[in-house]
Motif scaffolding. Sequence first.
Motif, PDB file in Angstrom:
ATOM      1  N   ILE A  98     -31.024   5.040 -11.259  1.00  0.00           N
ATOM      2  CA  ILE A  98     -32.086   4.864 -12.415  1.00  0.00           C
ATOM      3  C   ILE A  98     -32.360   6.146 -13.200  1.00  0.00           C
ATOM      4  O   ILE A  98     -32.578   7.274 -12.439  1.00  0.00           O
ATOM      5  CB  ILE A  98     -33.528   4.108 -11.847  1.00  0.00           C
ATOM      6  N   GLY A  99     -31.956   6.079 -14.298  1.00  0.00           N
ATOM      7  CA  GLY A  99     -32.201   7.323 -15.287  1.00  0.00           C
ATOM      8  C   GLY A  99     -30.810   8.149 -15.435  1.00  0.00           C
ATOM      9  O   GLY A  99     -31.047   9.182 -15.717  1.00  0.00           O
ATOM     10  N   SER A 100     -29.899   7.791 -14.743  1.00  0.00           N
ATOM     11  CA  SER A 100     -28.501   8.618 -14.608  1.00  0.00           C
ATOM     12  C   SER A 100     -27.908   8.487 -16.005  1.00  0.00           C
ATOM     13  O   SER A 100     -26.912   9.511 -16.075  1.00  0.00           O
ATOM     14  CB  SER A 100     -27.687   8.023 -13.324  1.00  0.00           C
ATOM     15  N   GLY A 101     -28.065   7.670 -16.696  1.00  0.00           N
ATOM     16  CA  GLY A 101     -27.151   7.422 -18.086  1.00  0.00           C
ATOM     17  C   GLY A 101     -26.332   6.452 -17.808  1.00  0.00           C
ATOM     18  O   GLY A 101     -25.188   6.264 -18.695  1.00  0.00           O
ATOM     19  N   LYS A 102     -26.195   5.411 -16.883  1.00  0.00           N
ATOM     20  CA  LYS A 102     -25.217   4.430 -16.649  1.00  0.00           C
ATOM     21  C   LYS A 102     -25.070   3.433 -17.961  1.00  0.00           C
ATOM     22  O   LYS A 102     -23.872   2.939 -18.285  1.00  0.00           O
ATOM     23  CB  LYS A 102     -25.653   3.684 -15.311  1.00  0.00           C
ATOM     24  N   SER A 103     -26.265   3.252 -18.399  1.00  0.00           N
ATOM     25  CA  SER A 103     -26.193   2.444 -19.651  1.00  0.00           C
ATOM     26  C   SER A 103     -25.337   3.022 -20.919  1.00  0.00           C
ATOM     27  O   SER A 103     -24.592   2.312 -21.693  1.00  0.00           O
ATOM     28  CB  SER A 103     -27.620   2.149 -20.014  1.00  0.00           C
ATOM     29  N   SER A 112     -34.145  15.449 -10.606  1.00  0.00           N
ATOM     30  CA  SER A 112     -35.410  15.745 -11.563  1.00  0.00           C
ATOM     31  C   SER A 112     -34.981  15.285 -12.862  1.00  0.00           C
ATOM     32  O   SER A 112     -35.814  14.967 -13.728  1.00  0.00           O
ATOM     33  CB  SER A 112     -35.496  17.197 -11.651  1.00  0.00           C
ATOM     34  N   THR A 113     -33.717  15.139 -13.323  1.00  0.00           N
ATOM     35  CA  THR A 113     -33.257  14.505 -14.655  1.00  0.00           C
ATOM     36  C   THR A 113     -33.540  12.924 -14.549  1.00  0.00           C
ATOM     37  O   THR A 113     -33.816  12.581 -15.421  1.00  0.00           O
ATOM     38  CB  THR A 113     -31.834  14.769 -14.802  1.00  0.00           C
ATOM     39  N   GLN A 114     -33.043  12.549 -13.463  1.00  0.00           N
ATOM     40  CA  GLN A 114     -33.384  10.911 -13.345  1.00  0.00           C
ATOM     41  C   GLN A 114     -34.915  10.609 -13.620  1.00  0.00           C
ATOM     42  O   GLN A 114     -35.415   9.872 -14.232  1.00  0.00           O
ATOM     43  CB  GLN A 114     -33.120  10.423 -12.177  1.00  0.00           C
ATOM     44  N   VAL A 115     -35.656  11.398 -12.981  1.00  0.00           N
ATOM     45  CA  VAL A 115     -37.163  11.263 -13.051  1.00  0.00           C
ATOM     46  C   VAL A 115     -37.933  11.577 -14.370  1.00  0.00           C
ATOM     47  O   VAL A 115     -38.417  10.467 -15.085  1.00  0.00           O
ATOM     48  CB  VAL A 115     -38.097  12.056 -11.974  1.00  0.00           C
ATOM     49  N   ASP A 116     -37.193  12.595 -15.207  1.00  0.00           N
ATOM     50  CA  ASP A 116     -37.810  12.908 -16.346  1.00  0.00           C
ATOM     51  C   ASP A 116     -37.417  12.026 -17.605  1.00  0.00           C
ATOM     52  O   ASP A 116     -37.996  11.513 -18.207  1.00  0.00           O
ATOM     53  CB  ASP A 116     -37.279  14.072 -16.789  1.00  0.00           C
ATOM     54  N   ARG A 117     -36.007  11.453 -17.404  1.00  0.00           N
ATOM     55  CA  ARG A 117     -35.633  10.466 -18.352  1.00  0.00           C
ATOM     56  C   ARG A 117     -36.384   9.030 -18.239  1.00  0.00           C
ATOM     57  O   ARG A 117     -36.421   8.476 -19.101  1.00  0.00           O
ATOM     58  CB  ARG A 117     -34.142  10.037 -17.902  1.00  0.00           C
ATOM     59  N   VAL A 118     -36.616   8.646 -16.762  1.00  0.00           N
ATOM     60  CA  VAL A 118     -37.298   7.348 -16.804  1.00  0.00           C
ATOM     61  C   VAL A 118     -38.701   7.528 -17.339  1.00  0.00           C
ATOM     62  O   VAL A 118     -39.076   6.529 -17.986  1.00  0.00           O
ATOM     63  CB  VAL A 118     -37.168   6.852 -15.358  1.00  0.00           C
ATOM     64  N   ALA A 129     -44.006   6.196  -9.423  1.00  0.00           N
ATOM     65  CA  ALA A 129     -43.362   4.945  -9.688  1.00  0.00           C
ATOM     66  C   ALA A 129     -41.914   5.294  -9.790  1.00  0.00           C
ATOM     67  O   ALA A 129     -41.132   4.280  -9.158  1.00  0.00           O
ATOM     68  CB  ALA A 129     -44.058   3.996 -10.879  1.00  0.00           C
ATOM     69  N   VAL A 130     -41.509   6.032 -10.478  1.00  0.00           N
ATOM     70  CA  VAL A 130     -39.994   6.335 -10.648  1.00  0.00           C
ATOM     71  C   VAL A 130     -39.568   6.799  -9.255  1.00  0.00           C
ATOM     72  O   VAL A 130     -38.509   6.520  -8.833  1.00  0.00           O
ATOM     73  CB  VAL A 130     -39.842   7.551 -11.620  1.00  0.00           C
ATOM     74  N   GLU A 131     -40.347   7.643  -8.572  1.00  0.00           N
ATOM     75  CA  GLU A 131     -39.849   8.111  -7.302  1.00  0.00           C
ATOM     76  C   GLU A 131     -39.775   6.962  -6.417  1.00  0.00           C
ATOM     77  O   GLU A 131     -38.960   7.107  -5.331  1.00  0.00           O
ATOM     78  CB  GLU A 131     -40.668   9.208  -6.835  1.00  0.00           C
TER      79      GLU A 131
END
Length: 197
Positions: free
Chosen positions: A9-14, A134-140, A150-152
Motif C-alpha cells: 500500500i502506498g508504493s505507487g503501484k496504481s 516511511s514513504t508508504q506511510v506518508d503517501r497513504v 491504521a496505515v501501519e
Amino acid sequence: MRIGLTGGIGSGKSTVSRCWQALGATVIDSDAIARELTLAGGAAMPLIVAEFGASMQAADGALDRLRMRELAFAEPGARQRLESILHPLIGIETEVRAQASTSDFIVFDVPLLVESGRWRRKVERVLVVDCKLSTQVDRVMKRSGWERAAVEAVIAQQASRARRRAAADAVIYNEGLSLERLQQQIEGLAAHWRREA
C-alpha cells in the motif's frame, strides 16, 4: 505476456499500472473487481451476508467496508473467510477479461499477489513496485487521511518488502522518481521482456 503487478500500500503501484496502460497494455485490477463484486447486487453480496450476517450489508445493499475492515482487524479468521468468498469470483472475472484482451501485455494488478500463493502460476513475470516504509506511510496518510497507526496496521498484514522482492522478476524502486522517469522504466522493461519472449 501475462504480468503480475504488485506492491505494498502506498508504493505507487496504481501509477505504474497507468504507465502500462499508456503503453497499450490491458490492465486488470483485482481490487476494482472486488469492489464491483461487493456493490449492491454484486455476485459476492449474498455469500457475504450468508457468512457474516446482514450487519455487513450497508443500507444501499453494498458491503459495509468500514465494518468489514474493523472485523478483519479484530478477528484474524474473518479476512480469510472473506477472501475464500472473493478470491474464486475474482479469479473467474480476471480470466474472462484476460481472454478478451488483444494486447501484447496483460497486467494483473494484484495487491496481495505474493500473499495469495496462487498468482505466480498464472503469470509469466512478476513486477514489484517498492519504496521505503516511511514513504508508504506518508503517501497513504496524505491521500486517504488515515491515522499513522491504521496505515501501519495494513502494512503489517501485507507481505514484507523483502518477501515481495524475492518473488519478483523485476523491481521498480519508486523513490523520488518523476512520472516521466517512471514511464521510461516501464518502456525499457516492456522492450526487454518483448526481446526475451
